[in-house]
Motif scaffolding. Structure first.
Motif, short mmCIF file in Angstrom:
data_model
loop_
_atom_site.label_atom_id
_atom_site.label_comp_id
_atom_site.label_asym_id
_atom_site.label_seq_id
_atom_site.Cartn_x
_atom_site.Cartn_y
_atom_site.Cartn_z
N HIS A 281 0.82 -1.22 0.00
CA HIS A 281 0.00 0.00 0.00
C HIS A 281 0.85 1.26 0.00
CE1 HIS A 281 1.33 -0.91 3.97
NE2 HIS A 281 0.92 0.24 4.41
N ARG A 282 2.11 1.12 -0.27
CA ARG A 282 3.00 2.29 -0.32
C ARG A 282 3.72 2.33 -1.66
NH1 ARG A 282 3.99 5.06 4.31
NH2 ARG A 282 3.14 4.18 6.22
N TYR B 296 8.75 7.34 -4.04
CA TYR B 296 8.92 8.19 -5.23
C TYR B 296 9.96 9.26 -4.95
CZ TYR B 296 7.47 11.12 -9.19
OH TYR B 296 7.43 11.85 -10.35
N TRP C 161 13.33 10.56 -0.88
CA TRP C 161 12.36 9.54 -1.26
C TRP C 161 11.11 9.75 -0.43
CZ3 TRP C 161 12.53 5.82 -5.02
CH2 TRP C 161 13.74 5.69 -5.69
N LYS C 162 10.00 9.83 -1.15
CA LYS C 162 8.71 10.08 -0.51
C LYS C 162 7.98 8.74 -0.40
CE LYS C 162 6.76 13.70 -2.45
NZ LYS C 162 5.92 14.33 -3.50
N SER C 163 7.46 8.47 0.77
CA SER C 163 6.67 7.27 0.96
C SER C 163 5.19 7.64 0.86
CB SER C 163 6.98 6.66 2.33
OG SER C 163 6.26 5.46 2.48
N ILE C 164 4.59 7.28 -0.26
CA ILE C 164 3.19 7.66 -0.51
C ILE C 164 2.29 6.52 -0.04
CG2 ILE C 164 1.57 8.46 -2.25
CD1 ILE C 164 3.99 9.09 -4.05
N HIS C 165 1.41 6.84 0.89
CA HIS C 165 0.47 5.85 1.45
C HIS C 165 -0.75 5.83 0.52
CE1 HIS C 165 -2.04 4.09 4.78
NE2 HIS C 165 -0.89 3.59 5.13
N ILE C 166 -0.81 4.76 -0.26
CA ILE C 166 -1.75 4.73 -1.39
C ILE C 166 -3.15 4.34 -0.90
CG2 ILE C 166 -2.16 3.79 -3.68
CD1 ILE C 166 0.37 5.39 -3.61
N THR C 167 -3.80 5.27 -0.25
CA THR C 167 -5.13 4.99 0.30
C THR C 167 -6.09 6.15 0.07
OG1 THR C 167 -4.42 5.86 2.45
CG2 THR C 167 -4.21 3.48 2.13
N ARG D 86 1.44 13.02 -2.62
CA ARG D 86 1.80 13.48 -1.28
C ARG D 86 2.31 12.33 -0.42
NH1 ARG D 86 -3.60 16.48 -0.65
NH2 ARG D 86 -3.16 18.39 -1.82
N TRP E 146 5.40 11.47 3.08
CA TRP E 146 6.52 11.89 3.90
C TRP E 146 7.80 11.60 3.15
CZ3 TRP E 146 6.65 14.49 8.50
CH2 TRP E 146 5.42 14.70 9.12
#
Lengths: 382, 382, 382, 382
Positions: B288-289, B292, B304-310, D302, D304
Motif C-alpha cells: 500500500h505504499r 517516489y 524519497w517520498k513514501s506515498i500511502h496509497i489509500t 503526497r 513523507w
C-alpha cells in the motif's frame, strides 16, 4: 446451501460503517468455519432511495426507512447499529428490550449517561452485545495482547499512543449533515475525544488495564464553520484536538493524543508499550506489522524487530492467504463478526461488550471534564 | 435482486488460487459498479468432497469433478482456470473452442509452445481472455504505470527487481502433490522462473517495455527430495533460484532475481525504476505504499517520498474505505475481475491478455535457455 | 607530549581522500590507545599553493610538490597514497623499494598488471601494506563479519549488493581534471567497476569468500563529454553502469550492480546475505544500523531486526560515545589507521593487504572482460 | 603554523562532555575556516591522574586539579564548563567576573535561581557566552529551523517530542559518583527533566517560540538505590520519567515526554511539528535524516519524504564529505565551536546564550512545580 442455523441480521445505517459491517457479515463465512450462518435480512436508512440501493448492492433481502421496523421484526436475530452516535442509545435499548442481540458502533453513547442506560438494557435483557472497537482484532494488535498476557513485557512503565488525522484543517469544510456529522457536537457527543481517542483508550484498557486518573487539554482550532443543516455559520462545539496524561492502575504512565490537524497523517493510530523486559509498537498505517524489542536477546544483537504479521501462527491469519500476503482494514470487522458469532452460539457476548464500552466512555468523559476544569480527574470505575 | 445481465462463472480448481478468484468474483460487485452481474455457477475439483465443500463455502450453485463438464456447459459464460500449470493449455483451448471467455492463472503455459497454442485458440475463437498477473492491479503499481506514462521519469536507465521467498529451504520438504506441485517440474514447467520471475517480468514489460536479451543463471540447491506421489526420493528438476541480467529495448539495464532460499523473506516482490527525472520503488510486503523520488523537487528538500496509497485519487481506492485505511492482497484480484467485466461488456479483453502472457513466457524461456547454455539469449518477439 | 614511538606519515594527494586520511591520522590517537604516535610529517600535491594550504589546515610539518621527495625522505615511515589511480603503482613501488610501509587508496592499480607489480614490490621489500577499503570497518559491517565467522548464518545461498549514485546523469558534466578524474578512463582505469564495484567486491570477498566466475554487462549512457584537460568533446571511455551475476566458491549465487545513473541515490552501497539459518542486510545511507533476521527466533516473533550499532559491545564503538549516539563516514578511516598501527607495531600488515586488493582487481578485471566478451569469465586466483 | 589570532581554551571537566568539547575544539579548524585559532591550553579535573591522562590524550598544554586556577589564569580566553551540574553556577560566575568568555554544558544551572545568577554575571561582565545545547546544530535540525523561518509550515497546530532511554531500568544500578551523578538529585538538580527534557525544550523554544503553560507528571519508578558515595541504600530523589502537556504562545499544543525506562531506546530524541501547510519530523537515532511532508505537493503524490541530509546545500554539510556520506553525533559540537568562534570574533555570543538557557530552565522548573502541585503552571518569561 448450508445446513447451519441461520441468523438474521438487521443493520441500521448505510454510511461508511454500514459498508464495513455488511462486508463483514457477508465475507466472514467464506473465511471462517462459523457455527451460525449470518443472513443479510434487513437494512434501514432514513431515505428510501439510499436504503434500496444499499440493499441491492450488498444483497439484503429487504430494506426499511424506519429503524423501529428492523428492531421490531420477529425475523431479526441481531440488531447491528451503524448509524450516527446520537441514535445509538435509543436503538440499542429498544433492540435489547425486543430480545435481540445487539452490536453497536463505537463509541457506545454520546456520554456515560447514555452508555449506562445501554449497558443496563442489554444486561437486564440478558442479550449478547458487542461494541465495534475493531482495532483489537488487527492481527498485530491481538498478537500484542498475547505477548502481554504471556508476561513477556514484565512490569509496564510506559504507554504512549496517538491518533493523528488531517482532514478538517480547511476552514471551508462545513460541519454537520451527511458525512460530516462527526463535526457536529450534538450528533457526535464530542470531537476527536469520542471519535479517535475512544479507539486508543479501548485498546489501552484491553492491553494495559484500568486508567486511574487523567490531566487533559482540548482545543478547537477553527471556532466557526458553516453548518450544513442550517446553512449558517455557527460555533464549532467539538474538540479538534485532545491530549492527556494518564496514570494506569498498574503504575505505568501514559500520554494520549488525537487530532484532525496533524498535516501529513491520514489515520495514524499508533501505540507503544515499554515494559521491563520488552517493548511493543504498532501503527495503523502499516497495520500488518508489529515492532518488538526483546531485552533478553543477546546484547550485540538487540534491536527492534519488524514482524510481518502474515503467517499461519499469527492471530486470525491461518484463515487468509499465505505468508507474506497482507490483509487490510476491513478484515478487522470480519474477525469481529467471526468472534461474535462463535460467542453467540455459546450464549455469550464477545469483547468488547457494552460494559467494556462504558469503561472507555468513563475515560473520555474524564478527559473532557479535566480539559474543561484544568485539573486532574479520577476515572470512574465501570 | 440486480437487473443487470448475469454472467455465469465456472471456476476450475479449488486451491489457493481458487479461493482468491472466488472471493474476487463474489466481492467485486459490492465495491464496483459493474455492467454485468457475475454468478458463481460451477466449480470443479478432482475429488467430489473437496469440490462440494468448496462450492458450499463460496456459494457456487453446483460442482463438478471433471473440468470438461464446466467447459461444455451451455450455462457457463466465463471459464476461469485456477488449476495447476500442466492443465492450463488443455482447458483454455477447450474453453476457447466452446466459445467461452477465458481467464487463466499465470503463467499461461508451462512453455512457449503451450502458450502459443493457447493464444491461437482464443484469437481464433475471438473470445475475451486474460491472465491473472494480479500485481499490475495493486493500486501503487498502477500508479507507477500512470507516472511512467505521463513521462515523469524521463529516460529510463535502470530497472531492478527481485522476488524473494524462503519456504523451501528445509530439505525435509517433499516435492509434488497437493500444495507442493510447484516443486514438481512436470506439473509446474519450471521453478521460480515460471512461478515468481514471471510476475516480475509481466510487471516489467508493462512498465518498461520489451526485453531484448538476457544472461541468466539458475541453481537447484537441494538436489533430491522425496516425491509425494511416488513416495520415493527423486531428483529435483525445478530451479530453486534464478537470476538474470537484461537489456530492455528502451536501452535501460536490468537485474532480475527470484529465489525460495532467501531466509527472512516470505514474498518480497520489489521493483525499482531509475529515470533521468524521477525514480520509483515498490515492495509487496508493504504493498500500500509507493516510494517516489522527484529530482525536480527543490535541492535541499529532495528525498524519497513514501506515498500511502489509500486516497480517493489513487487508482481503485475510491471504491474502498477512507484515506489511511489500507487494503491487502486479495483486492488485486477484485480489481482484475472489475476491469475484466467492464472490458467484456464492451466485447474486449482486459490486459494482460493471453498474448501479453506469451510475451512473459518468451522471456522466461530465454532465461532458462540462457542459464542452460551459459550465454546471452535474444528474447523472441510476441 | 606522548612518550610513544613516533611514526612519521607522508601523504600523497590533497583531494577528498587526502582529507579523510589526514583526519584519520590526526584523530585516531584521541580515541584509540595506540602503540605508536602518528605524526603528520609531509604532504604533497602537484601545486604548491594547494599543498601549502592543505598542510596548514591539517597541521603537516611540511609540504612537497613532488611525491618522490616524500618517498625518498628518510624521515618518513609510512607513505600513504591518496592520489588518483594512475599514480598508485609508481608511488607504491617506489615507496616499497625505499622500505616504507605503504597505504594505498583503492583500487590498488588500474588493472591487474599494475596491481601484481605492486604486490610483488611490497612482498619483496617485506614492508607492511594496506588498501583503504574503508567500508570493512564500518562497525555494522565488522559485526556482520563476526556473525558470519561464528557460523550464525549457516550455509550461504545468496549475496546481493549494489552501489548506486546519481551524480553523473547530466550530460553537461565534463570529464577529467580536478575532481572529475573518475570520469577519465586513462586516469581511473575504469568507471564504476573500479570505483564502486571494487568496494562491493572487497566486502564480498571478505564476508563470503572467493568468487569463481562472473557474467557481466556494462553501459556508457552518455557517449561523449567535454574533457576538462583538452577543452574538447571526447568519447567517454568509462563504464557508467556495471552489473554482474556471480557464483562464489562456497556455492552461493550473487548479483552485483553499480551505477552513477540511479536517480535518488547518492552513495547507496548495500549488501544482503541469505544463509540457511540467518540473513543480514546493510546500507551505507544508514551505516550505523545492521538488519538481522534469525530463523531460530520463535516462529510468531520472527522478523528483521534493526540493530542500532552504537553500543560498547559493538565493534569499535567502545572508543566513541555512549549508546544511541551514532558515528559517521570518516570514522571508518580512523578505525583503519588504528588497526594498521597496531599491526605495524607487531611487524605485520592489516587487512585488506595489497594481495587482498589484487584479489578484488582480478574480479573487476573479469567483470570488464565478461562484459566486453558477452560471456561467463572465470576469475583468476590471487 | 597558522597566522590567525590564537584563542586559549580552558576546559573544566574530563568526563563524557569533556571529550566531546575537546574533540570539537581540536577538529573545528580542520573543517571550518575560522577567524580565530583555538588552542587547548588547560584542562582541569579533581584528580591529577585523570587530568594528566586526559591532557596527554587530547594535547592540552597543561592540566590543573583546581578549576579556579583555570579561571584565574591570564592565559585563558574561554572557560568551557564540562563538569557536573552542581558546579556550573560557581564556575561560570567566577569566569565571567574574570572577564572570560564562558561556554557551559546544559542545563545552565540546577534551578532558575542559579541560572538567573549566571545570566546576570555574564551580562554584567559583558562576556560572550553560550550553552551547549548541541542538538540545534544537527544539520537536519538546523534545516528544520530554516524551513520554519521561511514560513513553509504555516500556522503551527502541534508539537510533539520525546527523549527515550532505557539505561536505568536495573534496580542494581547505584546512584551518585563517577559516571552516575545524573541519578543524584543533589548534583544533577533533577532527573530526566533537566537532563533530557531540557534538550527537547531548548529545541522547541528555538523552533516554535515560547511555552505559556504546562501540566506535568513525574515518576520515580525505583524508589531506593545504593549511593556510590555513601555506600548505603538511599531514597532516589530524581524523576525517572517526566511528561507534560503544553500550550505555546503561538496557540499550538504540545506533548513532551522523557524517560530512562523505555526499553529498546538508547537516546531516542524525536520531535514532530504539524503546520497548516507542512509537517516535519526528526529522530536522533537517524540524525542525518529529516522527514518532511508538504501539503502543496500534487495530491496523488503526497507523502513523507526522507531527506538524507548530506548534500552541500544542507546546513554545515559543505564542510564535510560528499553527498551520501553521513556525519554523526560529535559533529554537532564542532559546529557549535565554529559558530561560537565566528560570533566571538565579532564580539558577540552565539545562541543559545545563557539567557536562552534560562528560558529553558523556567520551563523545566514549571514542569517540576506542575508535577508536584498536580496543576497547570504558567511559565515565567525570561
Amino acid at each position: 446451501m448450508s445446513a447451519k442455523k441461520k441468523l438474521n441480521i438487521g443493520v441500521i445505517g448505510c454510511g461508511f460503517m454500514g459498508r464495513t459491517h455488511s462486508n463483514a457479515f457477508r465475507s466472514a463465512p467464506n473465511f471462517f468455519q462459523l457455527p451460525l450462518d449470518p443472513v443479510l435480512k434487513k437494512v434501514s436508512a432514513r431515505t428510501a432511495g439510499k436504503a434500496k440501493a444499499f440493499a441491492e448492492n450488498w444483497g439484503y433481502e429487504s430494506f426499511e426507512t424506519d429503524w423501529k421496523r428492523v428492531v421490531e421484526s420477529p425475523d431479526i436475530d441481531i440488531v447491528d447499529i451503524a448509524s450516527p452516535n446520537d441514535t445509538h442509545a435509543e436503538i440499542a435499548i429498544a433492540a435489547a428490550k425486543a430480545g435481540k442481540a445487539v452490536m453497536c458502533e463505537k463509541p457506545l453513547g454520546r456520554n456515560p449517561g447514555e452508555s449506562e442506560a445501554m449497558v443496563k438494557a442489554v444486561e437486564d435483557a440478558g442479550v449478547a452485545n458487542m461494541v465495534w472497537y475493531n482495532y483489537r482484532r488487527v492481527p498485530a494488535v491481538t498478537l500484542a495482547k498475547q505477548l502481554i498476557d504471556e508476561g513477556r513485557l514484565g512490569r509496564i512503565f510506559h504507554y504512549r499512543t496517538v491518533f493523528l488525522q488531517d482532514w478538517t484543517i480547511s476552514s471551508d469544510l462545513p460541519q454537520g449533515g451527511e458525512g460530516l456529522w462527526r463535526l457536529d457536537a450534538g450528533v457526535a457527543g464530542s470531537g476527536v475525544t469520542g471519535d479517535l481517542l475512544a479507539h486508543n483508550i479501548d485498546t489501552a484498557l484491553w492491553l494495559n488495564g484500568n486508567i486511574s486518573e487523567v490531566s487533559a487539554m482540548t482545543e478547537t482550532f477553527i471556532k466557526r464553520r458553516k453548518h450544513n443543516l442550517t446553512g449558517k455559520e455557527e460555533p464549532v462545539r467539538i474538540d479538534d484536538a485532545s491530549a492527556f496524561l494518564a496514570r494506569f492502575a498498574n503504575g505505568s504512565l501514559a500520554t494520549f493524543e488525537a487530532t484532525r490537524y496533524a498535516r501529513g497523517h491520514k489515520a495514524l493510530y499508533t501505540f507503544e508499550i515499554n515494559g521491563e523486559r520488552a517493548s511493543i509498537k504498532w501503527d495503523l498505517h502499516d497495520l500488518h506489522r508489529l515492532e518488538y524489542f526483546d531485552h533478553h536477546d543477546e546484547g550485540r544483537l538487540r534491536g527492534w524487530k519488524s514482524i510481518h504479521i502474515t503467517d499461519g501462527d499469527h492471530p486470525y491469519m491461518k484463515h487468509w492467504w499465505v505468508p507474506g500476503l497482507q490483509i487490510g482494514y476491513e478484515h478487522t470487522f470480519i474477525h469481529q463478526v467471526a468472534d461474535f458469532l462463535c460467542a453467540l452460539e455459546q450464549g455469550k457476548s464477545a469483547a468488547p461488550t457494552f460494559r467494556d464500552g462504558l469503561r472507555t466512555d468513563y475515560v473520555t468523559s474524564a478527559v473532557l471534564d479535566s480539559a474543561a476544569g484544568r485539573k486532574w480527574v479520577t476515572v470512574r470505575g465501570a
